[in-house]
Write a protein that holds these residues in place. Structure first.
Motif, PDB file in Angstrom:
ATOM      1  N   SER A  11      -2.795  -3.782  -4.476  1.00 25.39           N
ATOM      2  CA  SER A  11      -2.777  -4.423  -3.158  1.00 25.39           C
ATOM      3  C   SER A  11      -4.174  -4.757  -2.651  1.00 25.39           C
ATOM      4  O   SER A  11      -4.325  -5.522  -1.700  1.00 25.39           O
ATOM      5  CB  SER A  11      -2.078  -3.518  -2.137  1.00 25.39           C
ATOM      6  N   SER A  60       4.057  -3.501  -1.631  1.00 31.94           N
ATOM      7  CA  SER A  60       3.343  -2.321  -1.159  1.00 31.94           C
ATOM      8  C   SER A  60       3.226  -2.400   0.363  1.00 31.94           C
ATOM      9  O   SER A  60       3.288  -3.491   0.949  1.00 31.94           O
ATOM     10  CB  SER A  60       1.947  -2.281  -1.768  1.00 31.94           C
ATOM     11  N   ASP A  82      -5.396  -0.001  -7.524  1.00 36.52           N
ATOM     12  CA  ASP A  82      -4.460  -0.385  -6.472  1.00 36.52           C
ATOM     13  C   ASP A  82      -4.309  -1.906  -6.459  1.00 36.52           C
ATOM     14  O   ASP A  82      -5.242  -2.634  -6.135  1.00 36.52           O
ATOM     15  CB  ASP A  82      -4.985   0.119  -5.119  1.00 36.52           C
ATOM     16  N   SER A 118       7.517  -7.760  -3.696  1.00 34.70           N
ATOM     17  CA  SER A 118       6.284  -7.610  -4.480  1.00 34.70           C
ATOM     18  C   SER A 118       5.694  -8.940  -4.918  1.00 34.70           C
ATOM     19  O   SER A 118       4.493  -9.056  -5.158  1.00 34.70           O
ATOM     20  CB  SER A 118       6.542  -6.732  -5.710  1.00 34.70           C
ATOM     21  N   LYS A 173       4.676   1.833  -9.881  1.00 31.03           N
ATOM     22  CA  LYS A 173       4.740   2.224  -8.476  1.00 31.03           C
ATOM     23  C   LYS A 173       4.829   3.745  -8.379  1.00 31.03           C
ATOM     24  O   LYS A 173       5.510   4.399  -9.164  1.00 31.03           O
ATOM     25  CB  LYS A 173       5.953   1.587  -7.797  1.00 31.03           C
ATOM     26  N   THR A 174       4.139   4.300  -7.395  1.00 35.50           N
ATOM     27  CA  THR A 174       4.136   5.739  -7.182  1.00 35.50           C
ATOM     28  C   THR A 174       5.212   6.112  -6.167  1.00 35.50           C
ATOM     29  O   THR A 174       5.873   5.241  -5.587  1.00 35.50           O
ATOM     30  CB  THR A 174       2.765   6.188  -6.659  1.00 35.50           C
ATOM     31  N   MET A 193       4.098   5.660   5.305  1.00 35.95           N
ATOM     32  CA  MET A 193       3.439   4.361   5.172  1.00 35.95           C
ATOM     33  C   MET A 193       3.311   3.629   6.501  1.00 35.95           C
ATOM     34  O   MET A 193       3.074   2.434   6.544  1.00 35.95           O
ATOM     35  CB  MET A 193       4.218   3.504   4.168  1.00 35.95           C
ATOM     36  N   GLU A 203       0.649  -2.140   2.224  1.00 38.79           N
ATOM     37  CA  GLU A 203      -0.502  -2.955   2.622  1.00 38.79           C
ATOM     38  C   GLU A 203      -0.170  -4.438   2.557  1.00 38.79           C
ATOM     39  O   GLU A 203      -0.509  -5.212   3.461  1.00 38.79           O
ATOM     40  CB  GLU A 203      -1.696  -2.643   1.717  1.00 38.79           C
ATOM     41  N   GLU A 224       4.735   7.107  -3.313  1.00 39.51           N
ATOM     42  CA  GLU A 224       4.321   6.584  -2.000  1.00 39.51           C
ATOM     43  C   GLU A 224       4.518   5.076  -1.893  1.00 39.51           C
ATOM     44  O   GLU A 224       4.055   4.445  -0.951  1.00 39.51           O
ATOM     45  CB  GLU A 224       2.844   6.911  -1.730  1.00 39.51           C
ATOM     46  N   LYS A 225       5.207   4.487  -2.892  1.00 42.24           N
ATOM     47  CA  LYS A 225       5.500   3.052  -2.919  1.00 42.24           C
ATOM     48  C   LYS A 225       4.250   2.206  -3.119  1.00 42.24           C
ATOM     49  O   LYS A 225       4.270   1.000  -2.884  1.00 42.24           O
ATOM     50  CB  LYS A 225       6.214   2.598  -1.637  1.00 42.24           C
ATOM     51  N   ARG A 226       3.165   2.827  -3.559  1.00 36.56           N
ATOM     52  CA  ARG A 226       1.950   2.068  -3.854  1.00 36.56           C
ATOM     53  C   ARG A 226       2.072   1.486  -5.248  1.00 36.56           C
ATOM     54  O   ARG A 226       2.537   2.151  -6.180  1.00 36.56           O
ATOM     55  CB  ARG A 226       0.712   2.944  -3.746  1.00 36.56           C
ATOM     56  N   GLU A 227       1.631   0.240  -5.412  1.00 38.71           N
ATOM     57  CA  GLU A 227       1.690  -0.417  -6.710  1.00 38.71           C
ATOM     58  C   GLU A 227       0.308  -0.430  -7.341  1.00 38.71           C
ATOM     59  O   GLU A 227      -0.675  -0.821  -6.708  1.00 38.71           O
ATOM     60  CB  GLU A 227       2.213  -1.843  -6.569  1.00 38.71           C
TER      61      GLU A 227
END
Length: 612
Positions: free
Chosen positions: A265, A89, A263, A47, A284-285, A21, A91, A287-290
């Motif tokens: 973000s 996230s 996504d 978050s 959340k995945t 990331m 981003e 990859e820490k993406r929400e």
């Protein structure tokens, strides 16, 4: 945002390796940095830190105050993911850190921001005075909520009839509500939803959907998620086909499909999501993406339309999507198929070039949805919400719509706009316990197109924002709820013939008449099953009635030789018909509606029992 502040004699760090990331580092930027007399802010972005600018405003003010008190010479903003388990996230974290960096610099403070998402080695020498180690937690300043905005808007109510008569009402004055005695359905809706006088009772459809082996709770899933047995799936699929038929064949919409996961973000997704003020399912995945599960089809549609090239010649453009949606409703609000957390929405959006064309689309949608509601036989009330300026100008449009549906309406007149729409209406189903549930709705949106970048090129070559008619035929699950509730208002409940899992039940008086029933079933263009069990004829008839079968036909020697069939109707009436007359009656009851095969084996002896 959580921060650990260290006033340091010396702070040094070295950038090592990037994580998945990591934000890009400019070419030529040194990997080693050293600072003296620094206030180091080890910073964790959470978050909930959704509004970067608001967080930055609060954080920079406090950091500047501490900076001044300890007489530091510079501030180092150092990303540090170990102060909270609820991380934003990547981003969002970078966006907040950049905003804080800019806000601190704007106060005349020398600031350095360490890159986000890199493995780094550091050394620090803390000064050791009383203010050299501090912790902080920052939250965005409270913004004006939608509810607070709504409180500033005045509203009034009236009943508008198809003849154009206006009856002002005061929801807090019982005497003014007497006019509703003439309109029982509208009265039930007003008492239930606008005043809240209806006692909360469990809708009888919950037990009925289980007893009929249509729908049931799924304990292995989240609350508000259901399993559908073959009969329930049959009703669901027929309603889905009918919604598509209305949208594509009658309204003329083109059909699309978009993802259910977005996504969170992305600024446009988050902005659009927050504007709905709904409860969001997020995940959340690795990859820490929400991501957020959509609660309407607008997410994907609006992104698709933003990327489209539109001319005034393309308008009006009607788009249909059958969108599975999710809303994290509170546990106490979940009520069978009336309010749940996963549902299917047949949505139609119409994009037009101006308000006049927008109204034309609104009228088209209203009429088709009125036809839909009337064809189901569901009792419903009509409610409009409209800005006063629009009501004064377009009242005649509303009257014409009410004449079409032959119903009066509750009109809520707003002093000014509180949403993106200037006018909307709902068809509200009235259930068996006096409650209401929204089915179809149409909203005339005069704001969102330009906000989301949905523009077209007009004849003069200029880019202009569309007028959008948002509409939903109504969630399929809620339509099933309304159909069951409507049925349960009657002594002998029944679904509309074309929606019944079994339309005709043949009851042979003995095994030797099963072949006769088979031939008869083959010749009927309907969902016909045969009770070939060992039960007595009387019990077979009772069982069919408990399943709400619309037509029951006993077949024996008399029927074989005479050719006349005793057709027992759901209302208790019995008619003698020839097979051809039965065919004609089935055709009359199913004409114009979608058709589907029997959802279970024709012979009842071959069927499993799903609920014991």
């Amino acid at each position: 945002m959580r921060v650990l502040l260290i006033h340091a004699d010396r702070f040094e760090y070295e950038v090592k390796e990037p994580t998945k990331m990591a934000e890009p580092m400019p070419d030529g930027q040194p990997k080693k940095h050293g600072f003296k007399e620094a206030l180091v802010a080890f910073s964790t972005i959470e978050s909930s830190d959704e509004d970067a600018e608001a967080i930055a405003e609060v954080a920079s003010a406090d950091l500047a105050e501490v900076f001044s008190k300890v007489k530091a010479e510079r501030l180092v903003l150092y990303p540090y993911a170990h102060l909270s388990s609820d991380l934003a996230s990547p981003e969002l974290a970078v966006r907040v850190l950049k905003a804080v960096e800019a806000a601190v610099a704007g106060k005349g403070i020398e600031v350095h921001r360490s890159p986000f998402g890199w493995y780094k080695a550091f050394e620090i020498k803390c000064k050791g005075h009383p203010l050299s180690e501090l912790s902080r937690e920052f939250a965005a300043k409270k913004k004006v909520t939608r509810e607070e905005v709504v409180e500033k808007i005045s509203k009034s109510y009236l009943i508008l009839t198809p003849e154009g008569e206006e009856h002002p009402i005061d929801l807090e004055n019982p005497d003014s509500l007497k006019v509703l005695d003439k309109y029982p359905s509208l009265k039930s809706f007003v008492l239930s939803e606008e005043i809240g006088r209806t006692e909360g009772k469990e809708p009888p459809s919950i037990k009925a959907m289980q007893k009929l082996e249509m729908v049931d709770y799924e304990e292995a899933s989240d609350r508000g998620h259901f399993r559908m047995f073959p009969k329930g799936h049959l009703v669901f699929s027929l309603l889905e086909k009918w919604a598509e038929q209305i949208a594509v064949e009658r309204i003329g919409a083109i059909q699309i499909d978009t993802p259910i996961l977005y996504d969170w973000s992305l600024p446009d997704i988050r902005s659009q999501g927050m504007s709905f003020h709904e409860r969001h399912y997020t995940l959340k995945t690795e990859e820490k993406r929400e991501f957020v599960l959509r609660f309407a089809g607008d997410f994907g549609l609006f992104r698709m339309m933003k990327g489209a090239t539109l001319s005034y010649r393309n308008l009006p453009l009607r788009i249909y999507e059958f969108s599975k949606s999710f809303r994290l409703e509170q546990r106490g609000e979940l009520t069978g198929l009336k309010r749940l957390r996963a549902f299917h929405m047949p949505d139609v959006h119409c994009f037009t070039k101006d308000l006049e064309d927008g109204w034309k689309e609104y009228i088209l949608l209203y009429r088709n949805y009125s036809d839909l509601a009337d064809a189901t036989g569901v009792e419903y009330a009509v409610a409009f919400r409209i800005v006063k300026e629009f009501y004064d100008k377009y009242k005649q449009n509303l009257i014409e719509l009410l004449r079409y549906s032959k119903k009066p309406a509750l009109i809520e007149v707003l002093s000014e706009m509180k949403h993106y729409w200037a006018v909307k209406h709902e068809f509200q189903a009235i259930d068996a316990v006096g409650g209401a549930a929204q089915l179809s709705t149409v909203q005339l949106d005069v704001e969102d197109a330009e906000r989301y970048g949905i523009v077209y090129t007009d004849a003069d070559g200029k880019k202009k924002g569309c007028i959008i008619c948002h509409s939903s035929i109504g969630s399929i699950e809620r339509w099933i709820y309304a159909l069951l509730e409507e049925a349960l208002k009657h002594d002998k409940p029944a679904l509309p013939f074309w929606l019944s899992p079994t339309e005709v039940r043949l009851v042979p008086v003995g095994a030797e008449f099963i072949p006769d029933c088979e031939r008869m079933a083959d010749s009927l263009d309907a969902r016909v099953d045969i009770d070939d069990t060992d039960d007595k004829v009387g019990k077979k008839i009772r069982n069919a009635e408990m399943e709400w079968i619309n037509m029951i036909v006993v077949v024996g020697e008399k029927e074989r030789t005479s050719g006349m069939l005793p057709v027992r109707l759901r209302n208790g009436e019995q008619k003698m018909m020839t097979l051809q007359q039965l065919k004609d009656e089935v055709e009359r009851l199913t004409k114009g509606y979608p058709k589907a095969r029997l959802p279970l084996p024709r012979l009842l002896s071959k069927r499993p029992a799903f609920r014991g």
